[in-house]
Motif scaffolding. Structure first.
Motif, PDB file in Angstrom:
ATOM      1  N   ARG A 172       0.873  -1.161   0.000  1.00 31.05           N
ATOM      2  CA  ARG A 172       0.000   0.000   0.000  1.00 31.05           C
ATOM      3  C   ARG A 172       0.914   1.216   0.000  1.00 31.05           C
ATOM      4  NH1 ARG A 172      -3.235   1.898   5.380  1.00 31.05           N
ATOM      5  NH2 ARG A 172      -3.852   3.965   4.653  1.00 31.05           N
ATOM      6  N   SER A 173       0.638   2.169  -0.845  1.00 32.35           N
ATOM      7  CA  SER A 173       1.560   3.301  -0.934  1.00 32.35           C
ATOM      8  C   SER A 173       0.838   4.630  -0.966  1.00 32.35           C
ATOM      9  CB  SER A 173       2.454   3.188  -2.176  1.00 32.35           C
ATOM     10  OG  SER A 173       3.385   4.256  -2.210  1.00 32.35           O
ATOM     11  N   SER A 174       1.235   5.478  -0.018  1.00 35.79           N
ATOM     12  CA  SER A 174       0.830   6.877  -0.007  1.00 35.79           C
ATOM     13  C   SER A 174       2.076   7.752   0.019  1.00 35.79           C
ATOM     14  CB  SER A 174      -0.036   7.172   1.225  1.00 35.79           C
ATOM     15  OG  SER A 174      -1.178   6.359   1.249  1.00 35.79           O
ATOM     16  N   ALA A 175       3.149   7.247  -0.577  1.00 36.00           N
ATOM     17  CA  ALA A 175       4.441   7.922  -0.486  1.00 36.00           C
ATOM     18  C   ALA A 175       5.119   7.981  -1.839  1.00 36.00           C
ATOM     19  CB  ALA A 175       5.335   7.193   0.514  1.00 36.00           C
ATOM     20  N   ARG A 176       6.009   8.953  -1.955  1.00 41.08           N
ATOM     21  CA  ARG A 176       6.853   9.043  -3.140  1.00 41.08           C
ATOM     22  C   ARG A 176       8.220   9.599  -2.747  1.00 41.08           C
ATOM     23  NH1 ARG A 176       7.014  14.092  -6.002  1.00 41.08           N
ATOM     24  NH2 ARG A 176       5.999  15.772  -4.843  1.00 41.08           N
ATOM     25  N   ILE A 177       9.211   9.328  -3.573  1.00 41.42           N
ATOM     26  CA  ILE A 177      10.553   9.862  -3.356  1.00 41.42           C
ATOM     27  C   ILE A 177      10.605  11.255  -3.957  1.00 41.42           C
ATOM     28  CG2 ILE A 177      13.022   9.518  -3.747  1.00 41.42           C
ATOM     29  CD1 ILE A 177      12.366   6.518  -4.195  1.00 41.42           C
ATOM     30  N   THR A 178      10.931  12.249  -3.133  1.00 43.42           N
ATOM     31  CA  THR A 178      10.882  13.638  -3.591  1.00 43.42           C
ATOM     32  C   THR A 178      12.247  14.261  -3.827  1.00 43.42           C
ATOM     33  OG1 THR A 178      10.816  14.464  -1.316  1.00 43.42           O
ATOM     34  CG2 THR A 178       8.700  14.013  -2.398  1.00 43.42           C
ATOM     35  N   ALA A 179      13.304  13.639  -3.337  1.00 45.21           N
ATOM     36  CA  ALA A 179      14.632  14.253  -3.482  1.00 45.21           C
ATOM     37  C   ALA A 179      15.696  13.183  -3.320  1.00 45.21           C
ATOM     38  CB  ALA A 179      14.844  15.356  -2.456  1.00 45.21           C
ATOM     39  N   MET A 182      10.802   0.479   4.165  1.00 46.05           N
ATOM     40  CA  MET A 182      10.334   0.816   5.503  1.00 46.05           C
ATOM     41  C   MET A 182       9.737   2.222   5.542  1.00 46.05           C
ATOM     42  SD  MET A 182      13.432  -0.909   7.684  1.00 46.05           S
ATOM     43  CE  MET A 182      12.837  -0.349   9.274  1.00 46.05           C
ATOM     44  N   ALA A 183      10.365   3.160   4.838  1.00 43.96           N
ATOM     45  CA  ALA A 183       9.841   4.521   4.798  1.00 43.96           C
ATOM     46  C   ALA A 183       8.446   4.551   4.185  1.00 43.96           C
ATOM     47  CB  ALA A 183      10.784   5.429   4.011  1.00 43.96           C
ATOM     48  N   ASN A 184       8.269   3.848   3.066  1.00 40.14           N
ATOM     49  CA  ASN A 184       6.943   3.772   2.459  1.00 40.14           C
ATOM     50  C   ASN A 184       5.938   3.151   3.416  1.00 40.14           C
ATOM     51  OD1 ASN A 184       4.906   3.665   0.226  1.00 40.14           O
ATOM     52  ND2 ASN A 184       5.208   1.473   0.515  1.00 40.14           N
ATOM     53  N   SER A 185       6.358   2.110   4.136  1.00 40.27           N
ATOM     54  CA  SER A 185       5.449   1.427   5.059  1.00 40.27           C
ATOM     55  C   SER A 185       5.022   2.350   6.192  1.00 40.27           C
ATOM     56  CB  SER A 185       6.137   0.178   5.628  1.00 40.27           C
ATOM     57  OG  SER A 185       6.500  -0.713   4.598  1.00 40.27           O
ATOM     58  N   ALA A 229       3.982   6.019  -5.138  1.00 34.33           N
ATOM     59  CA  ALA A 229       4.963   5.661  -6.161  1.00 34.33           C
ATOM     60  C   ALA A 229       5.581   4.281  -5.946  1.00 34.33           C
ATOM     61  CB  ALA A 229       6.076   6.705  -6.194  1.00 34.33           C
ATOM     62  N   PHE A 230       5.248   3.622  -4.835  1.00 31.96           N
ATOM     63  CA  PHE A 230       5.817   2.297  -4.559  1.00 31.96           C
ATOM     64  C   PHE A 230       4.862   1.238  -5.088  1.00 31.96           C
ATOM     65  CE2 PHE A 230       8.078   5.156  -1.913  1.00 31.96           C
ATOM     66  CZ  PHE A 230       9.302   4.577  -1.645  1.00 31.96           C
ATOM     67  N   LEU A 231       5.262   0.563  -6.169  1.00 29.34           N
ATOM     68  CA  LEU A 231       4.352  -0.289  -6.918  1.00 29.34           C
ATOM     69  C   LEU A 231       4.467  -1.766  -6.578  1.00 29.34           C
ATOM     70  CD1 LEU A 231       4.821   1.399 -10.419  1.00 29.34           C
ATOM     71  CD2 LEU A 231       3.259   2.034  -8.562  1.00 29.34           C
ATOM     72  N   ALA A 232       5.621  -2.191  -6.078  1.00 27.09           N
ATOM     73  CA  ALA A 232       5.808  -3.597  -5.719  1.00 27.09           C
ATOM     74  C   ALA A 232       7.012  -3.716  -4.804  1.00 27.09           C
ATOM     75  CB  ALA A 232       6.003  -4.470  -6.969  1.00 27.09           C
ATOM     76  N   ALA A 233       6.980  -4.743  -3.943  1.00 28.35           N
ATOM     77  CA  ALA A 233       8.082  -4.981  -3.012  1.00 28.35           C
ATOM     78  C   ALA A 233       8.257  -6.476  -2.804  1.00 28.35           C
ATOM     79  CB  ALA A 233       7.818  -4.295  -1.678  1.00 28.35           C
TER      80      ALA A 233
END
Length: 329
Positions: free
Chosen positions: A6-13, A127-130, A180-184
């Motif tokens: 489940r993703s509500s995150a993205r890499i911004t920098a 872990m950050a996405n989680s 932005a995290f589509l699979a792990a």
């Protein structure tokens, strides 16, 4: 089998750093019995970077964060968690993450180091996405950094030619848009620990005596076998989980241990080698830093663009491995 994240995150920098000192293959040939042709043919490495005697993992991390701020203008004061993936901390404790927190004066951030060796940066991103997608955090600083030359045995010609020092820093932030995290896909095989280790408080593992005198010990043949048999299966699982065909992957960014390993993984996975991004040619094997270093090189060279789907895959001591498919930008 891993569940789709489940993703509500993205890499911004993203930011990176390597030390100033360049060590060529010719210089390595004056340290051990080797030569440029032998090293390039077997590893793809031409140069590596060495930290100064008084330069440690925290210093590499700080410089990578400063590079990130220069590139992206990122704010640091609202970071609420710092994750540092390293197995070469300045000291066993306090954690490297705590050293980063106090250097930048980040007021209210949790701070923890994690050790997944060369897969550490991918574990950190996962872990950050989680944490963010669960609602527990909103902005996480993830660093992958190692000062491997501090633990390298320079009398072992098969390993000392490989390693360098470096760091990468990424911000992972909450987004109201599609994550932005589509699979792990994560995995481990602890029985392989005897093939890549550094002795510590214990001097034996699974009943076998450990050597190395506190330096890194590696059985390169066994590491190669682990990587080329495990990573292609992980890639297959990631593609199945995401529902993406292989042709939709824009870039493959594996741990840059050895170019020959990357070539074998690509061949077994059906990934065109020209889609692979790697950092070992001029930086050496920098463990947890190889993937962010390769990603930054790809961005700088125009090979990674906003919206691209990236397949990241780390593998290393433990044995551990971790893969992600992420949308960049």
């Amino acid at each position: 089998m891993s569940l789709a994240p489940r993703s509500s995150a993205r890499i911004t920098a993203l930011g990176t750093y390597v030390p100033e000192r360049i060590v060529t293959n010719e210089e390595m040939s004056r340290i051990v019995d080797t030569n440029d042709e032998w090293i390039v043919q077997r590893t793809g490495i031409r140069e590596r970077r060495y930290a100064r005697e008084d330069e440690y993992t925290s210093h590499l991390c700080i410089a990578a964060v400063e590079d990130m701020v220069r590139r992206h203008g990122s704010r640091l004061d609202d970071i609420d968690l710092i994750l540092v993936a390293t197995h070469t901390p300045d000291v066993p404790f306090p954690s490297t993450a705590c050293l980063i927190q106090t250097h930048f004066g980040i007021p209210a951030a949790g701070a923890v180091d994690l050790n997944a060796t060369c897969a550490g940066f991918v574990y950190g991103l996962h872990m950050a996405n989680s944490f963010i997608s669960s609602g527990l955090h909103r902005k996480v600083l993830v660093l992958g950094a190692d000062a491997l030359t501090k633990i390298t045995n320079f009398e072992d010609r098969t390993t000392c030619i490989l390693f360098g020092d470096g760091a990468g820093a990424a911000l992972v932030e909450y987004t109201e848009d599609e994550g932005a995290f589509l699979a792990a896909h994560l995995g481990s095989d602890g029985k392989g620990g005897k093939h890549l280790y550094r002795a510590g408080l214990a001097d034996s593992l699974f009943g076998e005596q450990l050597g190395g005198g506190g330096k890194l010990v590696q059985n390169g043949r066994e590491v190669y076998k682990f990587a080329v048999s495990t990573v292609p299966k992980g890639i297959e699982a990631l593609l199945a989980q995401s529902g993406l065909p292989l042709g939709r992957i824009d870039a493959f960014i594996p741990h840059s241990a050895n170019t020959r390993i990357i070539e074998s993984i690509c061949e077994r996975s059906g990934i065109p080698f020209e889609k692979a991004l790697y950092s070992n040619e001029y930086y050496g094997n920098t463990s947890a830093a190889t993937i962010p270093l390769a990603l930054q090189l790809g961005i700088d060279e125009g090979r990674v663009k906003p919206g691209d789907k990236l397949l990241l895959y780390g593998f290393g001591g433990g044995f551990v491995h971790a893969g992600l498919i992420v949308r960049w930008g």
